[in-house]
Write a protein that holds these residues in place. Structure first.
Motif, PDB file in Angstrom:
ATOM      1  N   MET A 100       0.835  -1.194   0.000  1.00  0.00           N
ATOM      2  CA  MET A 100       0.000   0.000   0.000  1.00  0.00           C
ATOM      3  C   MET A 100       0.880   1.258   0.000  1.00  0.00           C
ATOM      4  SD  MET A 100      -3.176  -0.832   0.011  1.00  0.00           S
ATOM      5  CE  MET A 100      -4.019   0.600   0.636  1.00  0.00           C
ATOM      6  N   PRO A 101       0.311   2.393  -0.414  1.00  0.00           N
ATOM      7  CA  PRO A 101       1.057   3.650  -0.317  1.00  0.00           C
ATOM      8  C   PRO A 101       1.395   3.956   1.139  1.00  0.00           C
ATOM      9  CG  PRO A 101      -0.881   3.922  -1.704  1.00  0.00           C
ATOM     10  CD  PRO A 101      -0.978   2.566  -1.078  1.00  0.00           C
ATOM     11  N   SER A 102       2.337   4.858   1.325  1.00  0.00           N
ATOM     12  CA  SER A 102       2.772   5.203   2.676  1.00  0.00           C
ATOM     13  C   SER A 102       1.640   5.863   3.461  1.00  0.00           C
ATOM     14  CB  SER A 102       3.969   6.149   2.615  1.00  0.00           C
ATOM     15  OG  SER A 102       3.560   7.403   2.119  1.00  0.00           O
ATOM     16  N   ALA A 103       1.790   5.845   4.776  1.00  0.00           N
ATOM     17  CA  ALA A 103       0.792   6.466   5.650  1.00  0.00           C
ATOM     18  C   ALA A 103       0.708   7.968   5.381  1.00  0.00           C
ATOM     19  CB  ALA A 103       1.133   6.200   7.107  1.00  0.00           C
ATOM     20  N   PHE A 104       1.845   8.593   5.090  1.00  0.00           N
ATOM     21  CA  PHE A 104       1.851  10.022   4.797  1.00  0.00           C
ATOM     22  C   PHE A 104       1.055  10.320   3.534  1.00  0.00           C
ATOM     23  CE2 PHE A 104       3.734  13.764   2.760  1.00  0.00           C
ATOM     24  CZ  PHE A 104       3.484  14.702   3.737  1.00  0.00           C
ATOM     25  N   SER A 105       1.227   9.510   2.487  1.00  0.00           N
ATOM     26  CA  SER A 105       0.479   9.707   1.247  1.00  0.00           C
ATOM     27  C   SER A 105      -1.020   9.564   1.479  1.00  0.00           C
ATOM     28  CB  SER A 105       0.918   8.699   0.182  1.00  0.00           C
ATOM     29  OG  SER A 105       2.261   8.888  -0.151  1.00  0.00           O
TER      30      SER A 105
ATOM     31  N   PHE B 172      -2.583  10.016   4.296  1.00  0.00           N
ATOM     32  CA  PHE B 172      -3.010  11.150   5.113  1.00  0.00           C
ATOM     33  C   PHE B 172      -3.199  12.391   4.251  1.00  0.00           C
ATOM     34  CE2 PHE B 172      -1.868  14.956   7.562  1.00  0.00           C
ATOM     35  CZ  PHE B 172      -2.900  14.939   8.492  1.00  0.00           C
ATOM     36  N   MET B 173      -2.285  12.626   3.306  1.00  0.00           N
ATOM     37  CA  MET B 173      -2.396  13.806   2.445  1.00  0.00           C
ATOM     38  C   MET B 173      -3.633  13.732   1.557  1.00  0.00           C
ATOM     39  SD  MET B 173      -0.136  15.779   3.513  1.00  0.00           S
ATOM     40  CE  MET B 173      -0.357  17.083   2.348  1.00  0.00           C
ATOM     41  N   VAL B 174      -3.957  12.557   1.038  1.00  0.00           N
ATOM     42  CA  VAL B 174      -5.176  12.404   0.242  1.00  0.00           C
ATOM     43  C   VAL B 174      -6.401  12.652   1.109  1.00  0.00           C
ATOM     44  CG1 VAL B 174      -6.580  10.734  -1.033  1.00  0.00           C
ATOM     45  CG2 VAL B 174      -4.132  10.892  -1.473  1.00  0.00           C
TER      46      VAL B 174
ATOM     47  N   LEU C 120      -6.562  14.490   3.780  1.00  0.00           N
ATOM     48  CA  LEU C 120      -6.585  15.914   4.088  1.00  0.00           C
ATOM     49  C   LEU C 120      -7.153  16.722   2.920  1.00  0.00           C
ATOM     50  CD1 LEU C 120      -5.743  17.945   6.308  1.00  0.00           C
ATOM     51  CD2 LEU C 120      -3.578  18.176   5.094  1.00  0.00           C
ATOM     52  N   CYS C 121      -6.765  16.385   1.708  1.00  0.00           N
ATOM     53  CA  CYS C 121      -7.299  17.077   0.526  1.00  0.00           C
ATOM     54  C   CYS C 121      -8.797  16.828   0.366  1.00  0.00           C
ATOM     55  CB  CYS C 121      -6.547  16.635  -0.727  1.00  0.00           C
ATOM     56  SG  CYS C 121      -4.862  17.254  -0.814  1.00  0.00           S
ATOM     57  N   LEU C 122      -9.241  15.604   0.625  1.00  0.00           N
ATOM     58  CA  LEU C 122     -10.673  15.310   0.543  1.00  0.00           C
ATOM     59  C   LEU C 122     -11.452  16.048   1.625  1.00  0.00           C
ATOM     60  CD1 LEU C 122     -10.617  11.523  -0.346  1.00  0.00           C
ATOM     61  CD2 LEU C 122     -11.255  13.428  -1.832  1.00  0.00           C
ATOM     62  N   PHE C 123     -10.872  16.155   2.811  1.00  0.00           N
ATOM     63  CA  PHE C 123     -11.519  16.926   3.881  1.00  0.00           C
ATOM     64  C   PHE C 123     -11.609  18.395   3.492  1.00  0.00           C
ATOM     65  CE2 PHE C 123     -11.316  19.412   7.830  1.00  0.00           C
ATOM     66  CZ  PHE C 123     -12.494  18.976   8.433  1.00  0.00           C
ATOM     67  N   ALA C 124     -10.542  18.939   2.906  1.00  0.00           N
ATOM     68  CA  ALA C 124     -10.560  20.338   2.463  1.00  0.00           C
ATOM     69  C   ALA C 124     -11.628  20.552   1.394  1.00  0.00           C
ATOM     70  CB  ALA C 124      -9.181  20.739   1.938  1.00  0.00           C
ATOM     71  N   ALA C 125     -11.801  19.576   0.506  1.00  0.00           N
ATOM     72  CA  ALA C 125     -12.848  19.680  -0.514  1.00  0.00           C
ATOM     73  C   ALA C 125     -14.230  19.659   0.136  1.00  0.00           C
ATOM     74  CB  ALA C 125     -12.716  18.549  -1.527  1.00  0.00           C
ATOM     75  N   ALA C 126     -14.410  18.869   1.173  1.00  0.00           N
ATOM     76  CA  ALA C 126     -15.694  18.818   1.877  1.00  0.00           C
ATOM     77  C   ALA C 126     -15.977  20.152   2.575  1.00  0.00           C
ATOM     78  CB  ALA C 126     -15.700  17.675   2.884  1.00  0.00           C
ATOM     79  N   VAL C 127     -14.965  20.739   3.179  1.00  0.00           N
ATOM     80  CA  VAL C 127     -15.132  22.048   3.826  1.00  0.00           C
ATOM     81  C   VAL C 127     -15.451  23.109   2.771  1.00  0.00           C
ATOM     82  CG1 VAL C 127     -13.914  23.866   5.101  1.00  0.00           C
ATOM     83  CG2 VAL C 127     -13.710  21.482   5.821  1.00  0.00           C
ATOM     84  N   LEU C 128     -14.796  23.042   1.632  1.00  0.00           N
ATOM     85  CA  LEU C 128     -15.078  23.983   0.543  1.00  0.00           C
ATOM     86  C   LEU C 128     -16.521  23.828   0.068  1.00  0.00           C
ATOM     87  CD1 LEU C 128     -14.234  26.119  -1.515  1.00  0.00           C
ATOM     88  CD2 LEU C 128     -13.377  24.248  -2.956  1.00  0.00           C
ATOM     89  N   ALA C 129     -16.993  22.597  -0.064  1.00  0.00           N
ATOM     90  CA  ALA C 129     -18.381  22.374  -0.488  1.00  0.00           C
ATOM     91  C   ALA C 129     -19.350  22.963   0.531  1.00  0.00           C
ATOM     92  CB  ALA C 129     -18.632  20.883  -0.684  1.00  0.00           C
TER      93      ALA C 129
END
Length: 117
Positions: free
Chosen positions: A9-14, A16-18, A20-29
Motif C-alpha cells: 500500500m502507499p505510505s501512511a503520509f500519502s 493522510f495527504m489524500v 486531508l485534501c478530501l476533507f478540504a474539498a468537503a469544507v469547501l463544499a
C-alpha cells in the motif's frame, strides 16, 4: 494500486495527504453551500469561493475524464482497481466535479459578477 508490480500500500503520509485534501474539498463544499462564512470582505470572499470552487470542480472533473481514457487504463491494468475505477471512482469523481461547478453557478447574489448591483 492498479499499477503493475505493486505489492504494498502507499505510505501512511500519502494516505493522510489524500484524506486531508478530501476533507478540504468537503469544507469547501460546505462553504460554497452557505453553511458557514469567513470574516472576509464580501468581494474577497466571493472571489475566493469562485476560484476555489472552479478549481476543485476542474480537478474532480479531470480525474473523472482521465480515469476512463485508454491510456490511463493501460497504465493501471491490475484488478480490482481497473474494474472499480470504471464503475465507481471515475464516475464518482466526475459527479463530484459537476457538483462543485453547480455549487459555484448557484452562489447567491450572482448579480455582483454582472455589474448590476
Amino acid at each position: 494500486m492498479g499499477r503493475r508490480g505493486i505489492t504494498k500500500m502507499p505510505s501512511a503520509f500519502s494516505c493522510f495527504m489524500v484524506a486531508l485534501c478530501l476533507f478540504a474539498a468537503a469544507v469547501l463544499a460546505a462553504w460554497l453551500g452557505g453553511y458557514f462564512s469567513l470574516p472576509l470582505p464580501s468581494v474577497i470572499q466571493k472571489g475566493v469561493l469562485v476560484l476555489a470552487g472552479l478549481g476543485a470542480g476542474t480537478v474532480f472533473l479531470g480525474r473523472g475524464i482521465i480515469g476512463v481514457l485508454p491510456a490511463f487504463e493501460r497504465s493501471s491494468p491490475e484488478s480490482p482497481f481497473l474494474t472499480l475505477n470504471r464503475r465507481v471512482y471515475s464516475p464518482l469523481s466526475f459527479l463530484i466535479g459537476l457538483g462543485f461547478i453547480l455549487l459555484v453557478l448557484s452562489l447567491p447574489n450572482w448579480s455582483w459578477r454582472l455589474g448590476i448591483a
